[in-house]
Design a protein around this motif. Structure first.
Motif, PDB file in Angstrom:
ATOM      1  N   GLU A 194       0.845  -1.184   0.000  1.00 34.57           N
ATOM      2  CA  GLU A 194       0.000   0.000   0.000  1.00 34.57           C
ATOM      3  C   GLU A 194       0.885   1.240   0.000  1.00 34.57           C
ATOM      4  N   ILE A 195       0.346   2.327  -0.548  1.00 40.70           N
ATOM      5  CA  ILE A 195       1.008   3.630  -0.480  1.00 40.70           C
ATOM      6  C   ILE A 195       0.032   4.563   0.226  1.00 40.70           C
ATOM      7  N   ARG A 196       0.532   5.222   1.276  1.00 38.72           N
ATOM      8  CA  ARG A 196      -0.317   6.076   2.115  1.00 38.72           C
ATOM      9  C   ARG A 196       0.326   7.438   2.293  1.00 38.72           C
ATOM     10  N   GLY A 197      -0.495   8.441   2.489  1.00 37.44           N
ATOM     11  CA  GLY A 197       0.029   9.743   2.881  1.00 37.44           C
ATOM     12  C   GLY A 197       0.569   9.652   4.303  1.00 37.44           C
ATOM     13  N   TRP A 198       1.458  10.585   4.659  1.00 31.65           N
ATOM     14  CA  TRP A 198       2.030  10.591   6.003  1.00 31.65           C
ATOM     15  C   TRP A 198       0.940  10.871   7.028  1.00 31.65           C
ATOM     16  N   THR A 199       0.903  10.059   8.077  1.00 28.36           N
ATOM     17  CA  THR A 199       0.023  10.299   9.220  1.00 28.36           C
ATOM     18  C   THR A 199       0.846  10.120  10.486  1.00 28.36           C
ATOM     19  N   LYS A 200       0.404  10.748  11.543  1.00 23.15           N
ATOM     20  CA  LYS A 200       1.107  10.677  12.819  1.00 23.15           C
ATOM     21  C   LYS A 200       1.169   9.227  13.297  1.00 23.15           C
TER      22      LYS A 200
ATOM     23  N   PRO B 161       8.929   3.720  22.908  1.00 24.61           N
ATOM     24  CA  PRO B 161      10.044   4.121  23.779  1.00 24.61           C
ATOM     25  C   PRO B 161      11.325   3.355  23.453  1.00 24.61           C
ATOM     26  N   ASN B 162      12.459   4.030  23.548  1.00 24.79           N
ATOM     27  CA  ASN B 162      13.793   3.457  23.341  1.00 24.79           C
ATOM     28  C   ASN B 162      14.031   2.924  21.930  1.00 24.79           C
ATOM     29  N   ALA B 163      13.214   3.323  20.979  1.00 30.24           N
ATOM     30  CA  ALA B 163      13.416   2.906  19.588  1.00 30.24           C
ATOM     31  C   ALA B 163      14.481   3.807  18.953  1.00 30.24           C
ATOM     32  N   PRO B 164      15.164   3.326  17.929  1.00 32.58           N
ATOM     33  CA  PRO B 164      16.128   4.179  17.230  1.00 32.58           C
ATOM     34  C   PRO B 164      15.418   5.391  16.615  1.00 32.58           C
ATOM     35  N   SER B 165      16.150   6.456  16.374  1.00 30.84           N
ATOM     36  CA  SER B 165      15.540   7.705  15.896  1.00 30.84           C
ATOM     37  C   SER B 165      14.844   7.535  14.553  1.00 30.84           C
ATOM     38  N   TYR B 166      15.331   6.631  13.704  1.00 27.55           N
ATOM     39  CA  TYR B 166      14.684   6.461  12.401  1.00 27.55           C
ATOM     40  C   TYR B 166      13.354   5.717  12.511  1.00 27.55           C
ATOM     41  N   MET B 167      13.087   5.069  13.641  1.00 26.12           N
ATOM     42  CA  MET B 167      11.813   4.384  13.865  1.00 26.12           C
ATOM     43  C   MET B 167      10.813   5.435  14.355  1.00 26.12           C
ATOM     44  N   LYS B 168       9.940   5.864  13.466  1.00 24.21           N
ATOM     45  CA  LYS B 168       9.011   6.950  13.783  1.00 24.21           C
ATOM     46  C   LYS B 168       7.890   6.504  14.713  1.00 24.21           C
ATOM     47  N   GLY B 169       7.648   5.216  14.786  1.00 22.25           N
ATOM     48  CA  GLY B 169       6.591   4.685  15.634  1.00 22.25           C
ATOM     49  C   GLY B 169       5.837   3.592  14.905  1.00 22.25           C
ATOM     50  N   VAL B 170       4.599   3.389  15.322  1.00 22.77           N
ATOM     51  CA  VAL B 170       3.760   2.366  14.705  1.00 22.77           C
ATOM     52  C   VAL B 170       2.408   2.963  14.348  1.00 22.77           C
ATOM     53  N   ILE B 171       1.744   2.319  13.381  1.00 13.66           N
ATOM     54  CA  ILE B 171       0.373   2.680  13.045  1.00 13.66           C
ATOM     55  C   ILE B 171      -0.474   1.422  13.083  1.00 13.66           C
ATOM     56  N   ASN B 172      -1.774   1.613  13.234  1.00 10.35           N
ATOM     57  CA  ASN B 172      -2.725   0.514  13.168  1.00 10.35           C
ATOM     58  C   ASN B 172      -3.270   0.496  11.746  1.00 10.35           C
ATOM     59  N   LEU B 173      -2.927  -0.538  11.011  1.00 13.30           N
ATOM     60  CA  LEU B 173      -3.357  -0.661   9.621  1.00 13.30           C
ATOM     61  C   LEU B 173      -4.316  -1.834   9.520  1.00 13.30           C
TER      62      LEU B 173
ATOM     63  N   ILE C  60       6.906   2.030  11.405  1.00 13.65           N
ATOM     64  CA  ILE C  60       7.199   3.000  10.353  1.00 13.65           C
ATOM     65  C   ILE C  60       8.619   3.516  10.541  1.00 13.65           C
ATOM     66  N   ILE C  61       9.445   3.392   9.489  1.00 12.81           N
ATOM     67  CA  ILE C  61      10.804   3.918   9.570  1.00 12.81           C
ATOM     68  C   ILE C  61      10.988   5.015   8.526  1.00 12.81           C
ATOM     69  N   ASP C  62      11.783   6.009   8.871  1.00  5.88           N
ATOM     70  CA  ASP C  62      12.108   7.108   7.973  1.00  5.88           C
ATOM     71  C   ASP C  62      13.400   6.731   7.249  1.00  5.88           C
ATOM     72  N   LEU C  63      13.326   6.506   5.938  1.00  6.55           N
ATOM     73  CA  LEU C  63      14.512   6.078   5.200  1.00  6.55           C
ATOM     74  C   LEU C  63      15.592   7.151   5.157  1.00  6.55           C
ATOM     75  N   ARG C  64      15.209   8.420   5.205  1.00  6.25           N
ATOM     76  CA  ARG C  64      16.231   9.479   5.256  1.00  6.25           C
ATOM     77  C   ARG C  64      17.107   9.286   6.493  1.00  6.25           C
TER      78      ARG C  64
ATOM     79  N   ASP D 196       4.731  -6.663   7.770  1.00 11.35           N
ATOM     80  CA  ASP D 196       4.653  -5.389   7.068  1.00 11.35           C
ATOM     81  C   ASP D 196       5.426  -4.331   7.820  1.00 11.35           C
ATOM     82  N   MET D 197       5.951  -3.375   7.053  1.00 10.76           N
ATOM     83  CA  MET D 197       6.686  -2.245   7.599  1.00 10.76           C
ATOM     84  C   MET D 197       6.411  -1.074   6.675  1.00 10.76           C
ATOM     85  N   GLY D 198       6.304   0.118   7.232  1.00 11.76           N
ATOM     86  CA  GLY D 198       6.133   1.316   6.418  1.00 11.76           C
ATOM     87  C   GLY D 198       7.454   2.048   6.296  1.00 11.76           C
TER      88      GLY D 198
END
Length: 179
Positions: A40-46, A51-63, A70-74, A105-107
């Motif tokens: 799937e391709i989704r727009g960015w959502t919060k 806690p204690n996740a690496p900085s590139y791990m933005k968090g999780v979503i309920n899909l 969700i990880i930030d590839l940058r 799955d991973m975003g």
């Protein structure tokens, strides 16, 4: 902007012997992931932070009832940060978890989606071993398409092939690969 991706419905030019790749832009470079791994391709959502996740791990979503990290590839590739905008998207990909041979799955957050290309396997060149922000552990190869280079990523390694990090006690662990 949610878009289901179905590789079986005439996207790309469907040449025999080729693999289709969804390409996206990240810091003015074009990267590709196999279309069969894209869910799937989704727009960015919060996201809900972990806690204690690496900085590139933005968090999780309920899909649809599944918790998706969700990880930030940058950030994952140590590229300069960019504020999320209207073209920022999350590409939900399916990867193989090495710990239990399961699929999950991973975003991945990217600057923008580009195109779908069919790439002949014989035209893919090995990635040079130069180091750099996108380590060769993440790269399956480089394809030349219409006079441009596209870096083909190995989705299965994006989440698990993380560098060691220090925890509060000073010991190191592979915390990223356990998320």
């Amino acid at each position: 902007m949610n878009m289901q991706v179905n590789a079986g419905i005439g996207i790309g030019n469907g040449e025999p012997g080729g693999h289709q790749y969804l390409t996206f832009i990240l810091a003015d470079e074009e990267y590709g992931v196999e279309i069969l791994q894209v869910q799937e391709i989704r727009g960015w959502t919060k996201t809900t932070p972990i806690p204690n996740a690496p900085s590139y791990m933005k968090g999780v979503i309920n899909l649809r009832g599944s918790i998706v990290p969700i990880i930030d590839l940058r950030e994952r590739f140590h590229l300069p940060p960019l504020e999320y905008g209207p073209t920022t998207v999350v590409i939900v990909v399916r990867f193989h978890d090495e710990r239990d041979a399961d699929q999950r799955d991973m975003g991945i957050v990217v600057d923008a989606v580009s195109e779908v290309y069919t790439v002949d396997r014989q035209t893919v060149k090995a990635a040079p071993k130069l180091g750099g922000p996108v380590g060769d552990q993440f790269v399956n190869g480089i394809a030349m398409i219409n006079e441009k280079m596209i870096i083909l990523l190995n989705v299965d390694r994006l989440k698990g092939a993380a560098p060691l990090v220090s925890n509060e006690s000073g010991t190191t662990s592979k915390r990223e690969s356990q998320l």
